[in-house]
Design a protein around this motif. Sequence first.
Motif, short mmCIF file in Angstrom:
data_model
loop_
_atom_site.label_atom_id
_atom_site.label_comp_id
_atom_site.label_asym_id
_atom_site.label_seq_id
_atom_site.Cartn_x
_atom_site.Cartn_y
_atom_site.Cartn_z
N ILE A 223 -14.02 0.97 0.60
CA ILE A 223 -13.07 0.66 -0.46
C ILE A 223 -12.52 -0.75 -0.34
CG2 ILE A 223 -12.40 3.08 -0.79
CD1 ILE A 223 -9.85 2.53 0.75
N PHE A 224 -12.69 -1.36 0.85
CA PHE A 224 -12.26 -2.74 1.05
C PHE A 224 -13.40 -3.74 0.99
CE2 PHE A 224 -9.38 -0.04 3.66
CZ PHE A 224 -8.24 -0.21 2.90
N ALA A 225 -14.61 -3.25 0.69
CA ALA A 225 -15.78 -4.12 0.65
C ALA A 225 -15.71 -5.05 -0.56
CB ALA A 225 -17.06 -3.28 0.60
N HIS A 226 -16.53 -6.10 -0.50
CA HIS A 226 -16.60 -7.04 -1.62
C HIS A 226 -17.01 -6.27 -2.89
CE1 HIS A 226 -17.24 -10.76 -3.80
NE2 HIS A 226 -18.44 -10.33 -4.16
N GLY A 227 -16.30 -6.53 -3.95
CA GLY A 227 -16.53 -5.81 -5.20
C GLY A 227 -15.54 -4.69 -5.42
N ASN A 228 -14.90 -4.22 -4.34
CA ASN A 228 -13.89 -3.17 -4.44
C ASN A 228 -12.48 -3.65 -4.09
OD1 ASN A 228 -15.72 -1.16 -5.20
ND2 ASN A 228 -16.12 -0.54 -3.10
N ARG A 229 -12.40 -4.82 -3.44
CA ARG A 229 -11.10 -5.24 -2.88
C ARG A 229 -10.03 -5.42 -3.94
NH1 ARG A 229 -13.95 -9.97 0.43
NH2 ARG A 229 -15.02 -8.70 2.00
N GLN A 230 -10.37 -6.12 -5.03
CA GLN A 230 -9.35 -6.37 -6.04
C GLN A 230 -8.90 -5.07 -6.70
OE1 GLN A 230 -10.32 -9.42 -8.92
NE2 GLN A 230 -8.61 -8.85 -10.27
N ALA A 231 -9.86 -4.19 -6.98
CA ALA A 231 -9.49 -2.91 -7.57
C ALA A 231 -8.61 -2.11 -6.63
CB ALA A 231 -10.75 -2.12 -7.92
N THR A 232 -8.98 -2.07 -5.35
CA THR A 232 -8.18 -1.34 -4.37
C THR A 232 -6.76 -1.90 -4.30
OG1 THR A 232 -10.11 -0.75 -3.02
CG2 THR A 232 -7.97 -0.77 -1.92
N ALA A 233 -6.63 -3.23 -4.27
CA ALA A 233 -5.31 -3.85 -4.23
C ALA A 233 -4.48 -3.51 -5.47
CB ALA A 233 -5.43 -5.36 -4.07
N GLY A 234 -5.13 -3.55 -6.64
CA GLY A 234 -4.42 -3.24 -7.88
C GLY A 234 -3.96 -1.80 -7.93
N PHE A 235 -4.84 -0.87 -7.54
CA PHE A 235 -4.47 0.54 -7.53
C PHE A 235 -3.36 0.82 -6.52
CE2 PHE A 235 -8.84 1.45 -9.36
CZ PHE A 235 -8.37 1.98 -10.54
N TRP A 236 -3.49 0.22 -5.34
CA TRP A 236 -2.49 0.47 -4.29
C TRP A 236 -1.11 -0.06 -4.71
CZ3 TRP A 236 -4.03 0.48 1.53
CH2 TRP A 236 -5.14 1.30 1.71
N ALA A 237 -1.07 -1.25 -5.29
CA ALA A 237 0.21 -1.81 -5.73
C ALA A 237 0.83 -0.96 -6.83
CB ALA A 237 0.02 -3.26 -6.21
N THR A 238 0.00 -0.53 -7.78
CA THR A 238 0.51 0.28 -8.89
C THR A 238 1.06 1.61 -8.41
OG1 THR A 238 -1.15 -0.72 -10.36
CG2 THR A 238 -0.06 1.28 -11.14
N THR A 239 0.32 2.27 -7.53
CA THR A 239 0.77 3.58 -7.07
C THR A 239 2.01 3.45 -6.17
OG1 THR A 239 -0.89 3.50 -5.30
CG2 THR A 239 -1.44 4.74 -7.27
N PHE A 240 2.06 2.41 -5.35
CA PHE A 240 3.25 2.21 -4.51
C PHE A 240 4.51 2.07 -5.37
CE2 PHE A 240 6.36 -0.76 -2.81
CZ PHE A 240 6.69 -0.17 -1.61
N LEU A 241 4.46 1.17 -6.34
CA LEU A 241 5.62 0.94 -7.20
C LEU A 241 5.94 2.17 -8.05
CD1 LEU A 241 4.57 -2.66 -8.25
CD2 LEU A 241 6.57 -2.09 -6.86
N GLY A 242 4.88 2.82 -8.55
CA GLY A 242 5.09 4.02 -9.36
C GLY A 242 5.73 5.14 -8.56
N MET A 243 5.34 5.28 -7.29
CA MET A 243 5.92 6.35 -6.47
C MET A 243 7.39 6.10 -6.16
SD MET A 243 3.76 8.74 -5.99
CE MET A 243 2.01 9.06 -6.13
#
Length: 410
Positions: A223-243
């Motif tokens: 999930i941290f590999a090239h091609g997934n990093r930006q998506a992972t960061a975006g999802f993690w930030a959104t879910t953190f703030l949403g929670m």
Amino acid sequence: MTALCWIGLFAEGYDLGVFGAVLPGLMADPVWKLSPVEAGMLASSALIGMFIGGFLLGTLSDQVGRRRCFLGCIALFSAATGLAAVAPTPLLFALCRLVSGIGVGGMIPVASALVTEFAPPERRSREYAMMYSGYSIGIFAAALAGFFLLAAHGWRPVVMLGAFPLILLPVLAFLLPESPDYLMRAGREDRARAVADQFGVALAHGMLPSDRRKPAWSDALRIFAHGNRQATAGFWATTFLGMVVVYGLNTWLPQIMRSAGYDLGPSILFLGVFALASSVGGVVLGLAADRWGRGPTIASAFTMGAGAILMLSHHWPLGVTYVVVAAAGVGSVSAAVLVTAYLASYFPSDLRATAVGWCLSFSRSGAIAGPMMGATLAQLGWPVATNFYMFALMALLSAGAILCVPRKKA
């Protein structure tokens, strides 16, 4: 499959929502004599367990299968909730809630993977939202139980009702199939095709027995590999703030509204309206996402939620307040649900529960911060409106974070 997972999410919703529903009773307990900060710590104990459960059980379900993890999660959090109802001290209550949280933390990634793998691609958002409505209705059920039982019987019977899913466990074990995608990866091709034919599921393209290999825990790092990093960061930030928003309001809304001058009954029902509106709103948002795209729909929902939460900083007539609370539920819980649906469909099946579990586990730090933020503001004696200003800001930042997720290529 959606109906079976709905039952699991209903049980989870009750388990999580019951703490907010009984919080006024806990704080009024003449034996425990909890301070606001101590109450916030009790709320956070379940969230710490969810942090562990999401990492562990989400990844484990990609390794050993969805079915066993789904049933194990229900057994764990239901039994622990029953024990919490008879806990003699706050410490033992917190330990039971922590164990319960482990099961709860694993439920969402496992159920997310199951629904995503069984639903047609063009209906995944709405099927996911329908499944997740069980979570919101479970919270609503907890609020109703608190409304009818708390004043007359205290908090323990309300919590004890959370053990009821143990009775349903044999029925769920009989009805729940394993994911065809997992069965193919495990080398059980005949069984995979039988389940796929029974439920009208298309097996994942290119998933051949010759491609099978034993999964490794290190695969999660993809999930941290090239091609997934930006998506992972975006999802993690959104879910953190949403929670921060979802769990902060789920925990403190009845107490905040009571401090704002509302009676105990309406204050508890605000939590029920918040949850029930989010269950209906989630289906509406799912339909919108399938038509207009998940990212813009989620961002719009969080923005609406920020506006509604800001409106709660003013004292409105009771009927108006119910409507505003409903809008806040749609713009926080429903939006957060859609983020998880987006995440579950974004990653491939052999990484799906891992991606959801790790993301949600990280976001539990936000789920812990939300109740603690409310507790700290209460302890400091700051104006009630300050809670809503902070939660509205978090919702607005969530709207921006989801737009950072790259559009997935077909």
